[in-house]
Design a protein around this motif. Structure first.
Motif, mmCIF file in Angstrom:
data_model
loop_
_atom_site.group_PDB
_atom_site.id
_atom_site.type_symbol
_atom_site.label_atom_id
_atom_site.label_comp_id
_atom_site.label_asym_id
_atom_site.label_seq_id
_atom_site.Cartn_x
_atom_site.Cartn_y
_atom_site.Cartn_z
ATOM 1 N N SER A 73 23.113 -10.110 -8.689
ATOM 2 C CA SER A 73 22.412 -8.518 -7.375
ATOM 3 C C SER A 73 21.586 -9.977 -6.349
ATOM 4 N N VAL A 74 21.319 -9.145 -4.969
ATOM 5 C CA VAL A 74 20.867 -9.098 -3.597
ATOM 6 C C VAL A 74 19.925 -8.091 -3.836
ATOM 7 N N ASN A 75 18.642 -8.979 -2.937
ATOM 8 C CA ASN A 75 17.800 -6.828 -2.446
ATOM 9 C C ASN A 75 17.109 -7.934 -0.862
ATOM 10 N N LEU A 76 17.072 -6.591 0.144
ATOM 11 C CA LEU A 76 16.266 -7.727 0.830
ATOM 12 C C LEU A 76 15.067 -6.429 1.820
ATOM 13 N N ALA A 77 14.345 -6.596 2.363
ATOM 14 C CA ALA A 77 13.237 -5.100 2.562
ATOM 15 C C ALA A 77 12.613 -6.335 3.949
ATOM 16 N N ASN A 78 12.067 -5.127 4.846
ATOM 17 C CA ASN A 78 10.874 -6.187 5.963
ATOM 18 C C ASN A 78 10.534 -6.983 5.594
ATOM 19 N N ASP A 79 9.867 -8.048 5.784
ATOM 20 C CA ASP A 79 8.679 -8.425 5.462
ATOM 21 C C ASP A 79 7.609 -7.832 5.388
ATOM 22 N N CYS A 80 7.266 -6.926 5.652
ATOM 23 C CA CYS A 80 5.583 -5.904 5.836
ATOM 24 C C CYS A 80 6.260 -5.231 4.448
ATOM 25 N N ASP A 81 7.777 -4.299 3.737
ATOM 26 C CA ASP A 81 7.905 -3.761 3.376
ATOM 27 C C ASP A 81 7.947 -4.554 1.923
ATOM 28 N N ALA A 82 8.176 -5.662 1.966
ATOM 29 C CA ALA A 82 7.951 -6.788 0.514
ATOM 30 C C ALA A 82 6.496 -7.402 0.217
ATOM 31 N N ALA A 83 5.502 -7.503 1.721
ATOM 32 C CA ALA A 83 4.223 -7.621 1.019
ATOM 33 C C ALA A 83 3.065 -6.754 0.889
ATOM 34 N N LEU A 84 3.812 -5.250 0.768
ATOM 35 C CA LEU A 84 3.508 -3.775 0.238
ATOM 36 C C LEU A 84 3.532 -4.611 -1.393
ATOM 37 N N LEU A 85 5.011 -4.390 -1.743
ATOM 38 C CA LEU A 85 5.232 -4.875 -3.152
ATOM 39 C C LEU A 85 4.493 -5.881 -3.308
ATOM 40 N N GLY A 86 4.131 -6.893 -2.732
ATOM 41 C CA GLY A 86 3.790 -7.936 -3.176
ATOM 42 C C GLY A 86 2.089 -8.600 -3.544
ATOM 43 N N GLN A 87 1.283 -7.445 -3.265
ATOM 44 C CA GLN A 87 0.173 -7.139 -3.615
ATOM 45 C C GLN A 87 -0.204 -7.686 -4.638
ATOM 46 N N LYS A 88 -1.731 -7.621 -4.382
ATOM 47 C CA LYS A 88 -2.266 -7.778 -6.141
ATOM 48 C C LYS A 88 -2.119 -6.674 -6.870
ATOM 49 N N PHE A 89 -2.683 -5.150 -6.720
ATOM 50 C CA PHE A 89 -2.786 -3.896 -6.958
ATOM 51 C C PHE A 89 -1.591 -3.862 -7.584
ATOM 52 N N ASP A 90 -1.559 -2.861 -8.863
ATOM 53 C CA ASP A 90 -0.408 -2.594 -9.205
ATOM 54 C C ASP A 90 0.048 -0.941 -8.340
ATOM 55 N N LEU A 91 1.364 -1.055 -7.656
ATOM 56 C CA LEU A 91 0.928 0.003 -5.928
ATOM 57 C C LEU A 91 1.986 0.877 -7.043
ATOM 58 N N GLU A 92 2.015 1.136 -8.614
ATOM 59 C CA GLU A 92 2.684 1.985 -9.257
ATOM 60 C C GLU A 92 1.288 3.137 -9.603
ATOM 61 N N GLU A 93 0.310 2.632 -9.613
ATOM 62 C CA GLU A 93 -0.910 3.749 -9.840
ATOM 63 C C GLU A 93 -1.497 4.174 -8.525
ATOM 64 N N TYR A 94 -0.381 4.384 -7.127
ATOM 65 C CA TYR A 94 -1.568 4.842 -5.879
ATOM 66 C C TYR A 94 -0.115 5.815 -5.612
ATOM 67 N N SER A 95 0.264 6.604 -5.243
ATOM 68 C CA SER A 95 0.902 7.527 -4.328
ATOM 69 C C SER A 95 0.594 7.334 -2.745
ATOM 70 N N ASN A 96 -0.558 7.616 -2.772
ATOM 71 C CA ASN A 96 -0.602 6.664 -0.867
ATOM 72 C C ASN A 96 -0.873 5.226 -1.235
ATOM 73 N N ALA A 97 -0.423 4.680 0.019
ATOM 74 C CA ALA A 97 -0.642 2.961 -0.003
ATOM 75 C C ALA A 97 -0.531 2.902 1.123
ATOM 76 N N VAL A 98 -1.426 1.606 2.044
ATOM 77 C CA VAL A 98 -0.954 0.943 3.283
ATOM 78 C C VAL A 98 -1.043 -0.336 2.702
ATOM 79 N N ASN A 99 -0.009 -1.768 3.497
ATOM 80 C CA ASN A 99 -0.962 -2.772 3.453
ATOM 81 C C ASN A 99 -0.034 -3.225 5.044
ATOM 82 N N VAL A 100 -1.353 -3.268 5.953
ATOM 83 C CA VAL A 100 -2.027 -3.658 7.758
ATOM 84 C C VAL A 100 -1.126 -5.548 7.355
ATOM 85 N N VAL A 101 -0.440 -5.833 8.089
ATOM 86 C CA VAL A 101 0.488 -7.158 8.143
ATOM 87 C C VAL A 101 -0.111 -7.519 9.964
#
Length: 271
Positions: free
Chosen positions: A91-119
């Protein structure tokens, strides 16, 4: 079970496989890279790697996640990635690099309903999670925070690393690399840095007012290498008309790799 992540940057491609062991390689991104060149790089890396269960791709530019394709990007040709599914039976999954960076940040994204990552790198892009949902760039490109207007131009064109040097040259007739400008090596550099702080702080305040993030993170080469500058911009944004509660702030370190980690998260999300 082996998963593979690929983070494509404008100057470097990072490939990583995690399973019974870990393999990692970095390759220079070919100028105006074609699909055939990417295929050679990927297949070369996969030699000796166990058959993957899933592959995650972090790709700069406008992507078609469902069609597994890059539609357009600066310095990279449009290309299709569906061949990976066929050739490696995974299986293959792809995303824009900014979206991927949000997923890959050090915090647990599931804990937040609203979050922003700026590259903030050669340009500026951002990814948003709002109301519990990630606003994927290929579905919600019209809200891309990097292209909000700050005065007479976009945040991307004013404060992206590639354009900082251009602005200095327009003002002085001299060329300087961004890192030289950030060192404050002249009165002209100091004046430009002051303008950049004002423009960045306005954009940050707009993000907070628009999306009410509980956490706001920064990544990219400018953000990680100029963390004190980013902290000053964040501090100034507090003085502006911020209607929402001020979010927790995270600035990625030089050794953090949210894009690489995000590509692995994309692979894990399939399984």
């Amino acid at each position: 079970m082996t998963v593979v992540g690929v983070d494509v940057g404008k100057t470097r491609i990072t490939l990583i496989a995690r399973g019974s062991g870990t393999k990692r390689e970095e390759r220079p991104t070919p100028r105006n890279m074609s699909g055939a060149e990417f295929r050679r790089i990927f297949n070369s890396f996969m030699e000796g790697v166990d058959s993957p269960s899933a592959v995650g791709l972090s790709i700069p530019g406008l992507v078609d996640r469902e069609g597994l394709a890059l539609e357009s990007a600066v310095g990279i040709q449009p290309m299709d990635f569906s061949w990976i599914e066929e050739e490696y039976a995974c299986s293959v999954n792809l995303a824009n690099d900014c979206d991927a960076a949000l997923l890959g940040q050090k915090f647990d994204l599931e804990e937040y309903s609203n979050a922003v990552n700026v590259v903030i790198g050669s340009g500026i892009g951002a990814s948003v999670k709002y109301g519990g949902d990630i606003l994927w760039s290929d579905e919600n490109g019209s809200i891309e925070p990097g292209f909000m207007y700050v005065g007479n131009s976009t945040w991307h064109d004013l404060c992206g690393g590639h354009y900082i040097g251009d602005r200095f040259e327009e003002r002085t007739g001299r060329t300087k690399k961004p890192r030289e400008i950030f060192s404050g090596s002249s009165n002209e550099a100091d004046e430009l840095l002051e303008d950049l702080k004002t423009e960045n702080s306005r954009a940050i305040a707009s993000i907070i007012n628009s999306f009410a993030p509980q956490i706001l993170s920064f990544s990219g080469s400018v953000a990680t290498n100029q963390s004190e500058f980013i902290q000053e911009c964040v501090s100034r944004s507090k003085e502006l008309d911020v209607h929402n509660e001020f979010p927790e702030i995270i600035i990625s370190g030089v050794k953090d790799e949210p894009g690489v980690e995000g590509s692995l998260v994309l692979a894990d999300r399939i399984l």
